[in-house]
Design a protein around this motif. Structure first.
Motif: not given
Length: 306
Positions: A189-193, A202-212, A241-245
């Motif tokens: 589920i972590l991977n699927a999210c 084509q974004i980094t894991n961190g951009e999942l939090l900064t790109n709305s 999930v957010k913590a892993l990002c």
């Protein structure tokens, strides 16, 4: 750790995760043997060893042995199977030739491998999930990009359990578990999210939090999955999930790395397996299914350009 505690470990597969595991275990003086796909990588590992680049930029060098030949590896050892799911069938005959006393530890992403490993029910079998960020820089250099945890659980239980705490180190934390299905479902589920969105955009894991919009997709997928798999409420929260990002903010997910390197992604064993499980409950995951087909389309485009 003293040499008296050293174990023999065979690692099948020398990708990012295989190199990361072997680097830490070799540093602890365990005897590491790699089975690699190419002769060139085996020679490089034998001559240069592994160079691990730590999250702080420090480098660590360790020595290992490597070969393309399975019969060059000891059978009185723990065998860590670190190839991707779609490569398991190619090594199946070699694993079946091992003595039943040989312990097997599988590290694949997704859920599909759980059924596959049932054929080894005469062996001690363990399942591991790896939540570290890792990137293979070349055939002998691995970059540890995000510190996570390695969870290990027995899958086919035998009386003599291995003491996996021997693999513990400050940057390579081991967490023992009893429920193999639970830890694998949590990681899937972590991977699927995370993985399909990063691969498509084509974004980094961190951009999942900064790109709305990416964040909206990730959150939607998590709660869509939770609505079908109620059992995950005991295994995983969206905050985790957010913590892993955050922990792997600068990392490209494994699925994005596959896309950038023109390799087939692990969309089937991760997302495809979740969609199939949802179907057995007469449910669908429409947002996740859309991303599934987008990644499959990217895979198909890549194959047509090979």
């Amino acid at each position: 750790m003293g040499v008296e505690c050293a174990l023999k470990v065979v690692i099948v597969g020398a990708g990012a995760i295989g190199l990361l595991i072997g680097s830490y275990l070799s540093e602890q003086k365990h005897e590491i043997t790699y089975i690699t796909r190419t002769h060139e990588q085996a020679v490089t590992l034998c001559t240069k060893g592994i160079t691990r680049i730590q999250p702080d930029g420090e480098t660590v060098h360790t020595k290992v042995f490597a070969s393309t030949e399975f019969n060059q590896a000891p059978t009185d050892a723990l065998w860590i199977i670190a190839v991707k799911y779609h490569h398991l069938s190619s090594i199946e005959p070699h694993l079946k030739s091992l003595p039943e006393s040989t312990a097997l530890l599988f590290t694949q992403n997704g859920l599909a491998h759980l059924q596959w490993v049932n054929q080894f029910n005469n062996h001690p079998v363990y399942i591991a999930t790896i939540e570290h960020g890792a990137m293979k820089e070349d055939s002998s250099i691995v970059v540890h990009k995000g510190i996570g945890v390695t969870k290990i659980a027995p899958y086919i239980k035998k009386t003599n359990h291995l003491d996996f705490t021997l693999f513990e180190s400050p940057l390579f934390h081991i967490e023992l578990a009893e429920d193999a299905y639970g830890i694998v479902l949590r990681k899937a589920i972590l991977n699927a999210c995370i993985n399909p969105i990063t691969a498509v955009l084509q974004i980094t894991n961190g951009e999942l939090l900064t790109n709305s919009h990416a964040y909206f997709l990730m959150k939607t997928i998590f709660y869509e999955i939770e609505s079908v798999f109620a059992e995950i409420s005991q295994l995983l929260t969206f905050e985790e999930v957010k913590a892993l990002c955050i922990k792997t903010a600068k990392n490209n997910s494994s699925m994005l790395q596959d896309r950038l390197n023109h390799r087939t992604t692990e969309i089937e064993p991760i997302v495809g397996a979740l969609l199939q499980m949802a179907a057995t409950r007469d449910r669908d995951l429409p947002v996740l299914r859309t991303l599934y087909h987008l990644v499959l389309a990217i895979d198909e485009i890549g194959q047509s350009h090979d």
